[in-house]
Design an enzyme around this catalytic site. Sequence first.
Site, short mmCIF file in Angstrom:
data_model
loop_
_atom_site.label_atom_id
_atom_site.label_comp_id
_atom_site.label_asym_id
_atom_site.label_seq_id
_atom_site.Cartn_x
_atom_site.Cartn_y
_atom_site.Cartn_z
N GLY A 199 0.84 -1.21 0.00
CA GLY A 199 0.00 0.00 0.00
C GLY A 199 0.87 1.24 0.00
CB CYS A 200 2.20 3.41 -2.12
SG CYS A 200 3.46 4.69 -2.06
N GLY A 201 -0.60 4.71 0.00
CA GLY A 201 -1.55 5.81 0.06
C GLY A 201 -1.06 6.88 1.03
CB SER A 223 3.12 7.87 0.03
OG SER A 223 2.28 8.67 0.84
NE ARG A 241 -7.49 -1.85 -5.12
CZ ARG A 241 -7.87 -0.96 -4.23
NH1 ARG A 241 -7.55 0.30 -4.35
NH2 ARG A 241 -8.60 -1.33 -3.19
CB ILE A 245 -1.01 8.74 20.58
CG1 ILE A 245 -1.60 10.05 20.11
CG2 ILE A 245 -0.86 8.70 22.09
CD1 ILE A 245 -3.00 10.33 20.67
N GLY A 280 -6.86 14.03 4.55
CA GLY A 280 -6.32 12.65 4.64
C GLY A 280 -6.60 11.97 5.97
CE LYS A 329 -8.53 4.39 14.88
NZ LYS A 329 -8.83 5.75 14.41
N1 LIG Z 1 -4.86 7.80 7.05
C1 LIG Z 1 -4.69 7.78 8.36
O1 LIG Z 1 -4.66 8.82 9.00
C2 LIG Z 1 -4.54 6.47 9.08
C3 LIG Z 1 -4.20 6.50 10.44
C4 LIG Z 1 -4.05 5.28 11.14
C5 LIG Z 1 -4.23 4.09 10.48
N2 LIG Z 1 -4.58 4.11 9.15
C6 LIG Z 1 -4.76 2.81 8.49
O2 LIG Z 1 -3.67 2.62 7.61
C7 LIG Z 1 -4.10 1.90 6.46
C8 LIG Z 1 -3.82 2.73 5.21
O3 LIG Z 1 -4.50 3.97 5.29
P1 LIG Z 1 -4.32 5.10 4.17
O4 LIG Z 1 -5.04 6.30 4.68
O5 LIG Z 1 -2.88 5.21 3.81
O6 LIG Z 1 -5.15 4.44 2.97
P2 LIG Z 1 -5.15 4.85 1.43
O7 LIG Z 1 -6.47 4.45 0.89
O8 LIG Z 1 -4.66 6.24 1.25
O9 LIG Z 1 -4.02 3.89 0.80
C9 LIG Z 1 -4.22 2.50 0.58
C10 LIG Z 1 -3.13 2.01 -0.37
O10 LIG Z 1 -3.25 0.59 -0.47
C11 LIG Z 1 -3.29 0.21 -1.86
N3 LIG Z 1 -4.14 -0.95 -1.97
C12 LIG Z 1 -5.41 -1.10 -1.50
N4 LIG Z 1 -5.88 -2.32 -1.81
C13 LIG Z 1 -4.88 -2.95 -2.49
C14 LIG Z 1 -4.76 -4.23 -3.08
N5 LIG Z 1 -5.78 -5.10 -3.06
N6 LIG Z 1 -3.58 -4.56 -3.66
C15 LIG Z 1 -2.56 -3.68 -3.70
N7 LIG Z 1 -2.62 -2.44 -3.15
C16 LIG Z 1 -3.77 -2.09 -2.56
C17 LIG Z 1 -3.86 1.42 -2.59
O11 LIG Z 1 -3.49 1.39 -3.94
C18 LIG Z 1 -3.23 2.56 -1.79
O12 LIG Z 1 -1.92 2.76 -2.30
C19 LIG Z 1 -5.58 1.60 6.70
O13 LIG Z 1 -5.69 0.34 7.33
C20 LIG Z 1 -6.00 2.68 7.65
O14 LIG Z 1 -7.11 2.32 8.44
C21 LIG Z 1 -4.71 5.26 8.44
N1 LIG Z 2 -9.94 7.63 9.81
C1 LIG Z 2 -9.16 7.55 10.99
C2 LIG Z 2 -7.70 7.47 10.65
C3 LIG Z 2 -6.86 7.14 11.84
O1 LIG Z 2 -7.08 5.83 12.27
C4 LIG Z 2 -9.44 8.81 11.83
O2 LIG Z 2 -10.11 9.72 11.34
O3 LIG Z 2 -9.01 8.84 12.97
NA NA Z 3 -0.80 4.75 18.24
#
Ligand SMILES: NC(=O)c1ccc[n+]([C@@H]2O[C@H](COP(=O)([O-])OP(=O)(O)OC[C@H]3O[C@@H](n4cnc5c(N)ncnc54)[C@H](O)[C@@H]3O)[C@@H](O)[C@H]2O)c1
Ligand SMILES: N[C@@H](CCO)C(=O)O
Ligand code: NA
Length: 439
Positions: free
Chosen positions: A10-12, A16, A45, A134, A185, A203
């Site tokens: 994953g690189c979201g 990233s 993806r 945190i 984000g 959580k």
């Molecule tokens: N964004 C936040 O603030 C945050 C905070 C804490 C935890 N998280 C958790 O971290 C994880 C990622 O969050 P995010 O905000 O970076 O998500 P995002 O949607 O921005 O990124 C997801 C990435 O995963 C890739 N992906 C998804 N399904 C795929 C598949 N089947 N095969 C290959 N690649 C795939 C997508 O292409 C994308 O690059 C989630 O579990 C989210 O709950 C996010």
């Molecule tokens: N969607 C979650 C990301 C962090 O887990 C939030 O808003 O707190």
């Molecule tokens: Na934490």
Amino acid sequence: MNTLKVALLGCGNVGSQVARILLDDAADLASRSGARLELAGIAVRNVDAPRDVDLPRDLFTDDAETLVKDADIVIELMGGLEPARSLILRSIEHGASVVSGNKALLAADGPALYEKASAAGVELYYEAAVAGAIPILRPIRESLSGDRIKRVLGIVNGTTNYILDQMDTTGAAFEDALKAAQTLGYAEADPTADVEGLDAAAKGTLLASLAFHTTFPLDAVKCEGITGITSADIDAAKDTGFLIKLLAIAEKQPTKDGGEGVSVRVHPTLLPRTHPLAAVHGAFNAVFVEAENAGELMFYGQGAGGRPTASAVLGDVVSAARRMVSGGRGRTETTGKHLPVLGEESILTSYYIDIDAADQPGVLAKIAHVFADHGVSIEVMRQTMHTEDLVSIADGTASAELRIITHRGTEESLAATVEAIKDLDIVNSVTSVLRVEGV
Ligand SMILES: NC(=O)c1ccc[n+]([C@@H]2O[C@H](COP(=O)([O-])OP(=O)(O)OC[C@H]3O[C@@H](n4cnc5c(N)ncnc54)[C@H](O)[C@@H]3O)[C@@H](O)[C@H]2O)c1
Ligand SMILES: N[C@@H](CCO)C(=O)O
Ligand code: NA
């Protein structure tokens, strides 16, 4: 110095930033880990999709299965249940330690995954999954392991805290505040999980499982989101010295047989503006822990967003790497206490009830009677006249607003009290019902 191969899935928003830090801060990470952390590849993806962070094109692959086969550490930041679960299992089978931020998956399937990791002698860390940057899981698992935790109150969803804070401080509309949280984000891919409280519920179960050494199933959480919160609720709260926060509350409660059990609930909650959690603004998170010997502790910081969350991920990666270099296991999940999981009927809470009633003699007595009949005792009652029109006061058509805070009672008796109050002929409407903490 050894080299450990790191695979990123994953690189979201978060992935990233993790990739960037692994590349930019490689020397520091190596000296803290005792091994070079080589980013072996990033599974996505679509390898050609545009990205916010400039990363070498040849790192990308759409073949996650092959990528995890050779990895020493796999970082799962794809989100969702599948293929994340299968890829984590595959990584564990290949002997890799896993770091994930996927609270949805861990809340649904954590115990099976911890067991597999434990049997394979590898680590499964997930600090990023609860309250983002945190440090809260490691302090509960390690620093507080010599204490007994009684209760955990958490603002653990940045999106909803941001929305409620905007509504409270700027009078913003719900939809506008949600859009801003998505742009920044913070929100999940489908923000329903945020606004309906499901993200906070996931959580909450992870916090409860670690705090009370008892696996807490997600479907036993009583969960209510913030979509029903109106500006009238926000204003009424303000007017009475409170504000509304979405809290995940995990606590030990007495059981009928004199023992103790564990409950987890998520709902919009009125907090006095003087409570430490009331000072948590924007997308910030905080977790308030009450322990038998430590007393009250509060952990505060950024709970969402790519860079803050990446910090927690990298902390786990360095810990996993250190274990690999030095050998031995980290602290595993300790869910051996098996306390009973309590449902809604056992939860004790206080209610705030806002009633629009006729301003006539005997109204207070009738309402007080309903409370007494349901065994619910009133802590505070305040009456405000809705009109200064002397004619309507004289002819008995004036109305009054009654604001009541109850003592703690069962959800069942409090909900039944509200229904019975709605049925009284002297009650025009019940305009707000919210649970209260910290009074
Ligand atoms: N964004 C936040 O603030 C945050 C905070 C804490 C935890 N998280 C958790 O971290 C994880 C990622 O969050 P995010 O905000 O970076 O998500 P995002 O949607 O921005 O990124 C997801 C990435 O995963 C890739 N992906 C998804 N399904 C795929 C598949 N089947 N095969 C290959 N690649 C795939 C997508 O292409 C994308 O690059 C989630 O579990 C989210 O709950 C996010
Ligand atoms: N969607 C979650 C990301 C962090 O887990 C939030 O808003 O707190
Ligand atoms: Na934490």
